[in-house]
Write a protein that holds these residues in place. Sequence first.
Motif, mmCIF file in Angstrom:
data_model
loop_
_atom_site.group_PDB
_atom_site.id
_atom_site.type_symbol
_atom_site.label_atom_id
_atom_site.label_comp_id
_atom_site.label_asym_id
_atom_site.label_seq_id
_atom_site.Cartn_x
_atom_site.Cartn_y
_atom_site.Cartn_z
ATOM 1 N N TRP A 52 75.905 59.184 -48.298
ATOM 2 C CA TRP A 52 75.634 60.429 -49.025
ATOM 3 C C TRP A 52 76.599 61.535 -48.620
ATOM 4 C CZ3 TRP A 52 72.674 59.795 -53.056
ATOM 5 C CH2 TRP A 52 71.703 58.778 -53.049
ATOM 6 N N LEU A 53 77.171 61.432 -47.452
ATOM 7 C CA LEU A 53 78.203 62.368 -47.021
ATOM 8 C C LEU A 53 79.602 61.804 -47.256
ATOM 9 C CD1 LEU A 53 76.711 63.652 -43.635
ATOM 10 C CD2 LEU A 53 76.827 64.899 -45.798
ATOM 11 N N LEU A 58 84.927 61.755 -49.977
ATOM 12 C CA LEU A 58 86.058 60.930 -50.389
ATOM 13 C C LEU A 58 86.485 61.273 -51.815
ATOM 14 C CD1 LEU A 58 88.049 58.602 -49.970
ATOM 15 C CD2 LEU A 58 86.230 57.030 -50.701
ATOM 16 N N PHE A 59 85.505 61.449 -52.702
ATOM 17 C CA PHE A 59 85.813 61.812 -54.086
ATOM 18 C C PHE A 59 86.517 63.170 -54.153
ATOM 19 C CE2 PHE A 59 84.557 64.145 -57.931
ATOM 20 C CZ PHE A 59 85.099 63.318 -58.905
ATOM 21 N N TYR A 60 86.001 64.132 -53.406
ATOM 22 C CA TYR A 60 86.590 65.471 -53.363
ATOM 23 C C TYR A 60 88.034 65.421 -52.871
ATOM 24 C CZ TYR A 60 87.322 70.259 -51.625
ATOM 25 O OH TYR A 60 87.839 71.512 -51.358
ATOM 26 N N ILE A 61 88.255 64.709 -51.779
ATOM 27 C CA ILE A 61 89.594 64.630 -51.185
ATOM 28 C C ILE A 61 90.580 63.995 -52.156
ATOM 29 C CG2 ILE A 61 90.948 63.500 -49.376
ATOM 30 C CD1 ILE A 61 88.469 63.881 -47.542
ATOM 31 N N THR A 102 94.362 72.618 -49.994
ATOM 32 C CA THR A 102 94.713 72.522 -48.574
ATOM 33 C C THR A 102 93.611 71.840 -47.785
ATOM 34 O OG1 THR A 102 96.013 74.555 -48.745
ATOM 35 C CG2 THR A 102 95.380 73.854 -46.537
ATOM 36 N N SER A 103 92.360 72.102 -48.140
ATOM 37 C CA SER A 103 91.250 71.487 -47.417
ATOM 38 C C SER A 103 91.262 69.969 -47.570
ATOM 39 C CB SER A 103 89.915 72.052 -47.913
ATOM 40 O OG SER A 103 89.629 71.623 -49.235
ATOM 41 N N ALA A 104 91.650 69.485 -48.744
ATOM 42 C CA ALA A 104 91.683 68.037 -48.962
ATOM 43 C C ALA A 104 92.752 67.379 -48.092
ATOM 44 C CB ALA A 104 91.939 67.744 -50.441
#
Length: 221
Positions: A52-53, A58-61, A102-104
């Motif tokens: 769930w985390l 992973l999708f966001y990155i 940048t966060s990714a």
Amino acid sequence: MDYQFDFVLVLRSLPVLLRGLLVTVELWVPSVFIGLCAGFLLSLARLSKSPWLRMPSLFYIELFRDTPVLIQLIWFFYAFPIIIGVQLSPFAAALLGLALNTSAYSAEIFRGGIQSIAQGQWEGARALGMRHSKILQRIILPQVFKRMLPAFTNRAIEVAKMSSLASVLSVHELMYQGRLLSSTYYRPLEILTTVAFIYFVLIYPGTWLSARLERRLAAKA
């Protein structure tokens, strides 16, 4: 060649370029800071045993790493009013896009650094009764920053250069002012050369300090 360079025009335009430089710094520094902080949290989610985390992170990155930054900036500016009914200012849309992108990338840098630490260090710290947060704070992260310093420096440099894309949203940063002056005075060679020089002056001290710090940390190792 009979082209006559006119850098007197550049000197007269310097106050305009410096105002653009200030906006560039205002865009660059928060983007890097927010990106590093969010990237660290994302890396922890990415390494989590909970799907769930792990899966959403992973999708966001991958979403932000695998799509062009320019499209991300334009999307935040033009899509937000349609989707959530909120119109972001050009500066806010550019800052949001750069920070999330940048966060990714930072998340993957942190993840690689954390996974590079020998598993025995984790196990030894747990055997001493240390909590997970303390292991990260006292043992893992100091080594991660030392090992990943070149990668973080490169990321900060990339963000500084990517901030020029905000000119597409009419953010009055350095590149926007340079393009405006070029089209006004028809002197792109002199003005854009000056813009490139200003970017170099802005970025190089950070790379020099980073290299010096890297050598000092290597000497202490």
